[in-house]
Design an enzyme around this catalytic site. Sequence first.
Site, PDB file in Angstrom:
ATOM      1  N   LYS A 142       0.867  -1.185   0.000  1.00  0.00           N
ATOM      2  CA  LYS A 142       0.000   0.000   0.000  1.00  0.00           C
ATOM      3  C   LYS A 142       0.899   1.228   0.000  1.00  0.00           C
ATOM      4  O   LYS A 142       1.760   1.385   0.862  1.00  0.00           O
ATOM      5  CB  LYS A 142      -0.876   0.001   1.257  1.00  0.00           C
ATOM      6  CG  LYS A 142      -2.028   1.000   1.194  1.00  0.00           C
ATOM      7  CD  LYS A 142      -3.057   0.601   0.146  1.00  0.00           C
ATOM      8  CE  LYS A 142      -4.486   0.715   0.625  1.00  0.00           C
ATOM      9  NZ  LYS A 142      -5.386  -0.044  -0.271  1.00  0.00           N
ATOM     10  N   THR A 186      -3.791  -5.113   0.841  1.00  0.00           N
ATOM     11  CA  THR A 186      -3.163  -3.815   1.073  1.00  0.00           C
ATOM     12  C   THR A 186      -4.026  -2.959   1.992  1.00  0.00           C
ATOM     13  O   THR A 186      -3.507  -2.118   2.718  1.00  0.00           O
ATOM     14  CB  THR A 186      -2.886  -3.083  -0.256  1.00  0.00           C
ATOM     15  OG1 THR A 186      -4.120  -2.725  -0.880  1.00  0.00           O
ATOM     16  CG2 THR A 186      -2.068  -3.947  -1.191  1.00  0.00           C
ATOM     17  N   HIS A 194      20.342  24.880 -13.794  1.00  0.00           N
ATOM     18  CA  HIS A 194      21.120  25.914 -14.474  1.00  0.00           C
ATOM     19  C   HIS A 194      20.527  27.309 -14.243  1.00  0.00           C
ATOM     20  O   HIS A 194      19.333  27.523 -14.409  1.00  0.00           O
ATOM     21  CB  HIS A 194      21.172  25.626 -15.971  1.00  0.00           C
ATOM     22  CG  HIS A 194      21.696  24.265 -16.304  1.00  0.00           C
ATOM     23  ND1 HIS A 194      22.916  23.817 -15.870  1.00  0.00           N
ATOM     24  CD2 HIS A 194      21.153  23.239 -17.006  1.00  0.00           C
ATOM     25  CE1 HIS A 194      23.114  22.582 -16.303  1.00  0.00           C
ATOM     26  NE2 HIS A 194      22.060  22.206 -16.992  1.00  0.00           N
TER      27      HIS A 194
END
Lengths: 286, 286, 286, 286
Positions: free
Chosen positions: A12, A57, A250
Amino acid sequence: MTYTLTSHQYGKAENHIVRIYRDSPRHEIRDLTVTTAMRGAFEDAYLTGDQSKVLPTDTQKNTAFVYAKQHGGGTVEDYGVALAKHFVDDVEPIHGARVDVVVDDWERVVVDGEEHDHTWVRRGPENRTVTVTVDGKGEEQTVHVGGGIRNLVILKSTGSEFHDFLTDGFTTLEETKDRILATAIDATWGFAATPPDWDVAYAAVRAAVVGTFATLHSLALQQTLWHIGGAVLDAVPEIESISLVAPNKHHFLYDFSRYDTDQENAGEVFHADDRPYGLIEATVTR
Amino acid sequence: MTYTLTSHQYGKAENHIVRIYRDSPRHEIRDLTVTTAMRGAFEDAYLTGDQSKVLPTDTQKNTAFVYAKQHGGGTVEDYGVALAKHFVDDVEPIHGARVDVVVDDWERVVVDGEEHDHTWVRRGPENRTVTVTVDGKGEEQTVHVGGGIRNLVILKSTGSEFHDFLTDGFTTLEETKDRILATAIDATWGFAATPPDWDVAYAAVRAAVVGTFATLHSLALQQTLWHIGGAVLDAVPEIESISLVAPNKHHFLYDFSRYDTDQENAGEVFHADDRPYGLIEATVTR
Amino acid sequence: MTYTLTSHQYGKAENHIVRIYRDSPRHEIRDLTVTTAMRGAFEDAYLTGDQSKVLPTDTQKNTAFVYAKQHGGGTVEDYGVALAKHFVDDVEPIHGARVDVVVDDWERVVVDGEEHDHTWVRRGPENRTVTVTVDGKGEEQTVHVGGGIRNLVILKSTGSEFHDFLTDGFTTLEETKDRILATAIDATWGFAATPPDWDVAYAAVRAAVVGTFATLHSLALQQTLWHIGGAVLDAVPEIESISLVAPNKHHFLYDFSRYDTDQENAGEVFHADDRPYGLIEATVTR
Amino acid sequence: MTYTLTSHQYGKAENHIVRIYRDSPRHEIRDLTVTTAMRGAFEDAYLTGDQSKVLPTDTQKNTAFVYAKQHGGGTVEDYGVALAKHFVDDVEPIHGARVDVVVDDWERVVVDGEEHDHTWVRRGPENRTVTVTVDGKGEEQTVHVGGGIRNLVILKSTGSEFHDFLTDGFTTLEETKDRILATAIDATWGFAATPPDWDVAYAAVRAAVVGTFATLHSLALQQTLWHIGGAVLDAVPEIESISLVAPNKHHFLYDFSRYDTDQENAGEVFHADDRPYGLIEATVTR
């Protein structure tokens, strides 16, 4: 079919658990996003759909929430170990369990100069992470605890160079002796032994990361990562290895020479670009 | 076609400008995401494609970056006013300009107990925002400055009730005398006059928002917003009105009674849900 | 406090409702994200915390789900009207209600050349939207239905120019007679009368948007938006006005002249940039 | 420091390259997000900051764009192989290169019943992915090509059960003989040999994934993944292994019994929840 199920796991993901500690008027808060993953004898669930060895789950979710009370009194690492061991020790078909925790940080607010008892604001974007892996039963069981920091966005406005690099026919980058260096560090580390205090160890890692980034005069993000790794190993002797993934975010100096202006841009105004970005990775081991 | 172009504007969105102040070894950083929007005599660009009165968004971008140097020495509000006025004052077809700035906050790092000169970490998730609107030319020109805070995520673990609400046949919500109250405040406010110091005014607004949320015993998020609005107007006399939009970020007490456990959940373990969420809005005016 | 609550509303945002129609073996699916917002006599909730006139957002949620069954047999617009009217007609303190629906599109899968009865894949990124506003009770009640499309990402690889624009000292953009034009259209429109078929009307709007974008030789995104607006008004006579917001998603021709290569880039290789982007807005009214 | 740099790589991430093919009036478009990663003799860049063996990520970017022209005439796989081989073959310190490509899909628009020559709309949310890994120089060089699909969101409204699972004291989930099964499949696969046509192979994989999900009567998502894996291996003999990661995107039947309504909810109205979600993983190998 005569194919092979060569690896499998299930669990889960992203149980968002907020735990309030209210034993005194000064409450505490812990905000955890917990993911559980089980390995074991679940082949039948895949091959025939037989669920008799599968702990749903949904049950893992319930357990994660109840354990936040039952085993939530210590550190996040204690909670993760208790939860992972429960699955392996108490559920027969489960041979290994992994518990990943992402910690959201809350900062106690200050009202009229005093810290408030029960109000916080979220502080990010960085997260602390904890990973616990439990493998095997009984005597053969191994328990590994790992730590991490995610999305530590850090920038230095000087003290960074990049030059004397390899060139070929596609090179257009100009060398620089002074640039902005910015990144968002994702780091994970493993412990060879249990440190005296998990929270102290985490603070020491973070201080080593930030301090090294700030004080090392950088010749490349690669060099910075190597020194960060070494500083972390210096700071916490129980850590055996650290992996770092760091985008080079950058910042391009904006070219004022193209305009009808007498303004100069001496390392002052930058365009912070989104993509593409450099991506530097390193693992440093004791 | 005989239809009417009843409103129109155009501009450049999300110029990500990082400004470094390096006049002394202790650098400063300002991180701005700037959006410009122009109103004016651009009908021909829409109706016939004639661009002769259109200042390209690329030019707006260039200007936003150069102005970060040229007019970046004061507050963000000063920068926004200079930029917006430039477009209206210096470009004939532009009759009105809006500059929206989202400020990303950077926190100076501390190394070995000392603040570092040129290194910061990002601090969020909240952002300060500034909006400048300039309308008209010459004597008739008006300049409005607005402030805002975005995504101030704040939570209190007690001191919040919700009960005695209207019910109908679809009501299932239970009343509560003690709950978590959590939100992510988006607020914007307008100034009737220029405050003595924009940064002091912002700090006062934020303190009023946070302090009221923390200390008001809440009977509903609606009530909290009203009191926040009042506290802000009390704190900064130049503010004439504040609008608040606040999701009710639900934290549901996890029901332990369904499990085979002796653990009780006395306001300690919550599921932080994502969606749906309440959404409460209010504007409070002096 | 003697301030004024000048506007306020509250509701439940982003109820994610999936409705399955299973009256025959060939199922249908409707995937709606529904936000409700109420206006009315809720001042006491703000000023004193008295909730007696407040229908909780939890109840609004329950109602939105039940109505997806009870009033889900017709169009999304029918559902929105039924839901908004319920709040205003059946709940005394509510004077006005707004229901916003975002529709996620699912495409029936084809297996072995045949459309499958009960399986779909999500198709995006664009969404259809529906907005219903009900104001007032009884004879004085007004009901407005609006439509919309969100994030229709569209690109043409030629047939777009941009030149002869206004210049100043900050101009560096080069003129072009052939560029990529790409955007992500957000459009909303209002109806002066009910069209014979909401779905047919939507399809006609989308066809007008896409067809105009494709076939108009564009001199600017502004011009494209104006012609899109006109084409929509031409296509659906019940629509009285359409508002368009469209980022100019810049695609920059990559400059090969800087490299040691004999390759030419004749409008073939582009860098799709993220930020900043142009942002063009227009409202076209009958 | 006496630590060890146990692994390292660097590159340029997320170069967003749009390639237009305009050899005939009917243009074609290819939209690639390209990430390059280099492995090799770069230890000095880390340990001492010596960049003399480092091909800057900026140069990698330039090369990725130029190669989109120079080697963009064939498949995405051809492009990836050419680019990865260039780095390893032409740049001495580079011993291995990985090129990851995420393909954004564009659908040609239809205007007045005819496909348009140069206009498309984005179609998602799913992406095709291609991964190329080149290791070693000369005779010893190996080239591996992998394929993938990301975020294929798929749902079936019936034909899915879940019952007879393992229970313990934390079990509250009810068994079901009929539920919605929904997921967002991420799959990656490796080739043992080059297929006759990369695009045909991809289409066959996608058809196998979608067809199996639709037609298999599912006893669990685990079982569905196993059968999907087998179907893919059946469909494309050159594939040697496939890994699948699939969230169980829960759709909860909304409980109408709690309301004052005569409406029944016979598998018709669901709440599509965001988090937590099940997460099922499997690798199936020939």
